[in-house]
Design a protein around this motif. Structure first.
Motif, mmCIF file in Angstrom:
data_model
loop_
_atom_site.group_PDB
_atom_site.id
_atom_site.type_symbol
_atom_site.label_atom_id
_atom_site.label_comp_id
_atom_site.label_asym_id
_atom_site.label_seq_id
_atom_site.Cartn_x
_atom_site.Cartn_y
_atom_site.Cartn_z
ATOM 1 N N ASN A 154 0.964 -1.050 0.165
ATOM 2 C CA ASN A 154 0.016 0.128 0.127
ATOM 3 C C ASN A 154 0.992 1.172 0.087
ATOM 4 O O ASN A 154 0.578 2.307 0.754
ATOM 5 C CB ASN A 154 -0.910 -0.024 1.192
ATOM 6 C CG ASN A 154 -2.166 0.540 0.986
ATOM 7 O OD1 ASN A 154 -2.470 0.916 -0.347
ATOM 8 N ND2 ASN A 154 -3.150 0.653 1.843
ATOM 9 N N LEU A 155 1.832 1.225 -0.689
ATOM 10 C CA LEU A 155 2.701 2.476 -0.753
ATOM 11 C C LEU A 155 2.470 3.329 -2.010
ATOM 12 O O LEU A 155 2.937 4.419 -2.109
ATOM 13 C CB LEU A 155 4.116 1.950 -1.109
ATOM 14 C CG LEU A 155 4.878 1.198 0.048
ATOM 15 C CD1 LEU A 155 6.180 0.628 0.064
ATOM 16 C CD2 LEU A 155 5.006 2.084 1.375
ATOM 17 N N ALA A 156 1.583 2.691 -2.803
ATOM 18 C CA ALA A 156 0.967 3.631 -3.972
ATOM 19 C C ALA A 156 -0.256 3.279 -4.233
ATOM 20 O O ALA A 156 -0.790 1.958 -4.061
ATOM 21 C CB ALA A 156 1.777 3.732 -5.064
ATOM 22 N N ARG A 157 -1.363 4.084 -4.677
ATOM 23 C CA ARG A 157 -2.513 3.667 -5.061
ATOM 24 C C ARG A 157 -2.750 3.315 -6.549
ATOM 25 O O ARG A 157 -3.119 2.098 -6.995
ATOM 26 C CB ARG A 157 -3.550 4.748 -4.549
ATOM 27 C CG ARG A 157 -4.940 4.030 -4.246
ATOM 28 C CD ARG A 157 -6.098 5.183 -3.789
ATOM 29 N NE ARG A 157 -6.083 6.124 -4.655
ATOM 30 C CZ ARG A 157 -7.283 7.097 -4.848
ATOM 31 N NH1 ARG A 157 -7.995 6.843 -3.994
ATOM 32 N NH2 ARG A 157 -7.172 7.801 -5.889
ATOM 33 N N ASP A 158 -2.582 4.113 -7.260
ATOM 34 C CA ASP A 158 -2.600 4.036 -8.867
ATOM 35 C C ASP A 158 -1.334 3.853 -9.404
ATOM 36 O O ASP A 158 -0.661 4.728 -9.214
ATOM 37 C CB ASP A 158 -3.431 5.330 -9.386
ATOM 38 C CG ASP A 158 -4.946 5.291 -8.754
ATOM 39 O OD1 ASP A 158 -5.347 4.370 -8.904
ATOM 40 O OD2 ASP A 158 -5.102 6.582 -8.375
ATOM 41 N N VAL A 159 -1.116 2.675 -10.032
ATOM 42 C CA VAL A 159 0.144 2.224 -10.723
ATOM 43 C C VAL A 159 -0.138 1.833 -11.901
ATOM 44 O O VAL A 159 -1.117 0.912 -12.155
ATOM 45 C CB VAL A 159 0.780 1.219 -9.904
ATOM 46 C CG1 VAL A 159 2.145 0.836 -10.409
ATOM 47 C CG2 VAL A 159 1.103 1.760 -8.454
ATOM 48 N N VAL A 160 0.477 2.287 -13.169
ATOM 49 C CA VAL A 160 0.392 1.999 -14.457
ATOM 50 C C VAL A 160 1.799 1.582 -14.937
ATOM 51 O O VAL A 160 2.858 2.156 -14.823
ATOM 52 C CB VAL A 160 -0.001 3.263 -15.424
ATOM 53 C CG1 VAL A 160 -0.080 2.820 -16.768
ATOM 54 C CG2 VAL A 160 -1.522 3.860 -14.554
ATOM 55 N N VAL A 161 1.803 0.286 -15.786
ATOM 56 C CA VAL A 161 2.850 0.014 -16.336
ATOM 57 C C VAL A 161 3.111 -0.030 -17.952
ATOM 58 O O VAL A 161 1.827 -0.497 -18.513
ATOM 59 C CB VAL A 161 3.044 -1.562 -15.868
ATOM 60 C CG1 VAL A 161 4.497 -2.029 -16.510
ATOM 61 C CG2 VAL A 161 3.212 -1.712 -14.513
ATOM 62 N N PHE A 162 3.963 0.626 -18.411
ATOM 63 C CA PHE A 162 3.866 0.528 -19.872
ATOM 64 C C PHE A 162 4.890 -0.683 -20.482
ATOM 65 O O PHE A 162 5.916 -0.658 -19.869
ATOM 66 C CB PHE A 162 4.608 1.953 -20.512
ATOM 67 C CG PHE A 162 3.752 3.164 -20.345
ATOM 68 C CD1 PHE A 162 2.783 3.436 -21.338
ATOM 69 C CD2 PHE A 162 3.882 3.691 -19.259
ATOM 70 C CE1 PHE A 162 1.852 4.679 -21.448
ATOM 71 C CE2 PHE A 162 2.751 5.171 -19.292
ATOM 72 C CZ PHE A 162 1.860 5.219 -20.143
ATOM 73 N N GLU A 163 4.299 -1.378 -21.355
ATOM 74 C CA GLU A 163 4.993 -2.389 -21.919
ATOM 75 C C GLU A 163 5.026 -2.501 -23.416
ATOM 76 O O GLU A 163 3.911 -2.564 -24.027
ATOM 77 C CB GLU A 163 4.881 -3.669 -21.348
ATOM 78 C CG GLU A 163 5.624 -5.025 -21.958
ATOM 79 C CD GLU A 163 7.228 -4.770 -22.148
ATOM 80 O OE1 GLU A 163 7.765 -4.544 -21.153
ATOM 81 O OE2 GLU A 163 7.707 -4.749 -23.306
ATOM 82 N N GLN A 164 6.362 -2.213 -24.180
ATOM 83 C CA GLN A 164 6.043 -1.937 -25.686
ATOM 84 C C GLN A 164 5.943 -3.258 -26.389
ATOM 85 O O GLN A 164 5.621 -3.327 -27.559
ATOM 86 C CB GLN A 164 7.212 -1.326 -26.123
ATOM 87 C CG GLN A 164 8.614 -2.128 -25.915
ATOM 88 C CD GLN A 164 10.008 -1.193 -26.104
ATOM 89 O OE1 GLN A 164 9.958 -0.265 -26.338
ATOM 90 N NE2 GLN A 164 11.171 -1.976 -26.264
ATOM 91 N N ASP A 165 6.355 -4.314 -25.755
ATOM 92 C CA ASP A 165 6.584 -5.694 -26.334
ATOM 93 C C ASP A 165 5.739 -6.781 -25.586
ATOM 94 O O ASP A 165 6.338 -7.628 -24.753
ATOM 95 C CB ASP A 165 7.945 -6.049 -26.283
ATOM 96 C CG ASP A 165 8.453 -7.511 -26.874
ATOM 97 O OD1 ASP A 165 7.486 -8.154 -27.508
ATOM 98 O OD2 ASP A 165 9.664 -7.793 -26.644
ATOM 99 N N PRO A 166 4.404 -6.669 -25.460
ATOM 100 C CA PRO A 166 3.644 -7.479 -24.655
ATOM 101 C C PRO A 166 3.512 -8.898 -24.819
ATOM 102 O O PRO A 166 3.437 -9.940 -23.733
ATOM 103 C CB PRO A 166 2.085 -6.909 -24.840
ATOM 104 C CG PRO A 166 2.237 -6.103 -25.841
ATOM 105 C CD PRO A 166 3.505 -5.851 -26.297
ATOM 106 N N LEU A 167 4.329 -9.396 -25.834
ATOM 107 C CA LEU A 167 4.410 -10.729 -25.926
ATOM 108 C C LEU A 167 6.007 -11.137 -25.465
ATOM 109 O O LEU A 167 6.415 -12.446 -25.309
ATOM 110 C CB LEU A 167 4.358 -11.297 -27.506
ATOM 111 C CG LEU A 167 2.925 -11.240 -27.897
ATOM 112 C CD1 LEU A 167 2.957 -11.682 -29.543
ATOM 113 C CD2 LEU A 167 2.181 -12.340 -27.224
ATOM 114 N N HIS A 168 6.570 -10.187 -25.092
ATOM 115 C CA HIS A 168 8.069 -10.384 -24.610
ATOM 116 C C HIS A 168 9.007 -11.068 -25.630
ATOM 117 O O HIS A 168 9.753 -12.087 -25.162
ATOM 118 C CB HIS A 168 7.907 -11.151 -23.184
ATOM 119 C CG HIS A 168 7.389 -10.149 -22.094
ATOM 120 N ND1 HIS A 168 8.105 -9.062 -21.585
ATOM 121 C CD2 HIS A 168 6.059 -9.922 -21.714
ATOM 122 C CE1 HIS A 168 7.256 -8.387 -20.957
ATOM 123 N NE2 HIS A 168 6.037 -8.963 -20.967
#
Ligand SMILES: Cc1cc2nc3c(=O)[nH]c(=O)nc-3n(C[C@H](O)[C@H](O)[C@H](O)COP(=O)(O)OP(=O)(O)OC[C@H]3O[C@@H](n4cnc5c(N)ncnc54)[C@H](O)[C@@H]3O)c2cc1C
Length: 401
Positions: free
Chosen positions: A39-53
């Motif tokens: 609970n150190l942050a409420r709203d977190v967004v992750v960007f990933e350019q290569d979702p198939l990795h």
């Protein structure tokens, strides 16, 4: 908060978050998970350019997990992560059931000793033991007894890391991602193309369709971390280094209980699924570029001769497949964890230089605590700050494989 901006006919989704993370390999989702879990942050967004990795280092890793390092921070990160991996499916359980089976096999990690490397490795072993790492010093006869396929005539012994082993890195990434998502983290499957700053602090990150306003932006972009630094107008000294992996069909299935074994000549090998053997080696002249071309010839010319000398049975192996992935290399082959000194709100967790899987769980926790509390509380990451390069405090870590 969510609204939509009309920009010259393009609908750009506008999001407000506490933390925007660039990179969805192991580090980004690990930070996201710990931020939400504690609970150190409420709203977190992750960007990933290569979702198939297809290209991220995590999916292309050898997955070796060891605690045999030579600095307190590296040992602490690795020890905490081993404990975490032991409980991974349980800790990463979601409403859908247990977290993924990461196949953590604690077969150990064996550094073979010869006259040339012996004194340095034994010195390092004393240090590691003093820092709580469980290890065994093996004589050549003990090495031979446990691992009879190895030629030991030229060896003076081995250092065996007891709790170490290897796992499936892709499943680790998937576990963190699924759990973080359940805890409310949003994943945007797009490249972050702009970082806005104002008066020396970060303000927002944008991809083609989403703009996230956030006071904290995390650079978890692995080998791309230097590029992401440039988006924010700051230097992050991390470059890609292309490393090869080879999967070999072997004449007899005799290696299932083998540890990840590191030869004095520099190659390493470990058992792989299906009774096969995975091996690789880092070369100084590996390309420093974003390239993923598998170099089959390198195995034949520069690895196989040493491998077959150490494991004579492998003179008869058949090279199956393999791949090339990127190490994310800093000037001293150690990670950067913490804030960028020249840009407020810009946090870095990158540059693990080939040992990110063994540190990812703890490193993510450390950065989440730095973001939430201003300092890492659970794991010591002292010395892994970015300022060390400018201040000449480079880390002397000789346990880099
Ligand atoms: C061949 C090989 C063998 C290895 N063996 C081991 C081993 O045995 N043990 C071990 O501990 N480690 C090993 N490693 C290292 C380990 O895999 C890495 O340290 C670790 O995976 C790094 O994780 P990361 O999240 O920092 O980077 P990555 O997994 O590369 O994730 C970074 C992500 O950021 C994304 N990204 C970059 N730029 C942007 C952008 N602008 N917008 C959106 N997304 C972006 C990328 O697509 C990528 O998915 C190995 C690595 C390789 C290549």
């Amino acid at each position: 908060m969510l609204c939509h901006l009309q920009q010259e006919g393009i609908t750009l989704e506008e999001v407000r978050a506490d933390v925007a993370i660039i990179g969805g390999g192991v580090m980004g989702p690990s930070v996201a998970y710990h931020l939400r879990n504690l609970n150190l942050a409420r709203d977190v967004v992750v960007f990933e350019q290569d979702p198939l990795h297809m290209h991220s280092s995590t999916g292309l890793s050898a997955g070796g997990i060891r605690q045999l390092f030579s600095t307190p921070a590296n040992i602490a990160l690795a020890r905490w992560s081993v404990e975490f991996y032991r409980r991974f499916p349980e800790v990463m359980a979601t409403a859908q059931g247990p977290g993924p089976d990461v196949g953590f096999r604690q077969n150990g990690y064996l550094f073979l000793l010869d006259k040339a490397n012996e004194s340095a490795l034994l010195r390092r072993a004393d240090y590691q033991e003093a820092h709580g790492v469980e290890l065994e010093r093996l004589s050549p006869a003990q090495v031979k007894e446990r691992y009879p396929e190895l030629a030991t005539d030229d060896l003076t012994g081995g250092i065996f890391g007891v709790e170490a082993g290897f796992l499936d890195p892709y499943q680790v990434m998937r576990g963190f991602t699924d759990k973080a998502r359940e805890l409310g983290v949003r994943f945007v499957p797009e490249e972050a193309v702009a970082i806005e700053t104002f008066q020396g602090r970060v303000q927002a990150v944008s991809s083609a369709n989403v703009r996230v306003q956030a006071d904290v932006v995390v650079n978890a972009a692995g080998a791309w971390a230097g590029k992401v630094g440039r988006l924010a107008g700051v230097d992050v000294p991390i470059v890609p280094k292309a490393r090869q992996i080879y999967i070999c069909d072997v004449p007899e299935d005799r290696f299932g209980n083998y540890p990840l074994t590191v030869d004095p000549t520099g190659f390493y090998f470990r058992p792989e699924a299906g009774g096969r053997v995975l091996c690789g080696k880092a070369f100084d002249d590996d390309p420093e570029d974003f390239v993923w071309d598998w170099n089959r010839g390198l195995f034949q010319d520069a690895i196989w001769p040493d491998l077959a000398t150490r494991v004579p049975m492998l003179e008869r192996l058949h090279l199956g497949n393999g791949w090339c992935g990127l190490y994310e290399v800093t000037p001293d082959d150690n990670a950067i964890i913490g804030p960028h000194p020249d840009l407020r709100g810009f946090q870095i967790i990158a540059g693990f230089s080939g040992h990110g899987m063994m540190q990812g769980p703890a490193a993510g926790l450390a950065l989440a605590e730095i973001i939430g509390h201003g300092a890492a509380r659970s794991v010591d990451v002292e010395g892994l700050d970015l300022a060390r390069f400018a201040e000449g405090r480079l880390i002397q870590e000789d346990a880099v494989v």
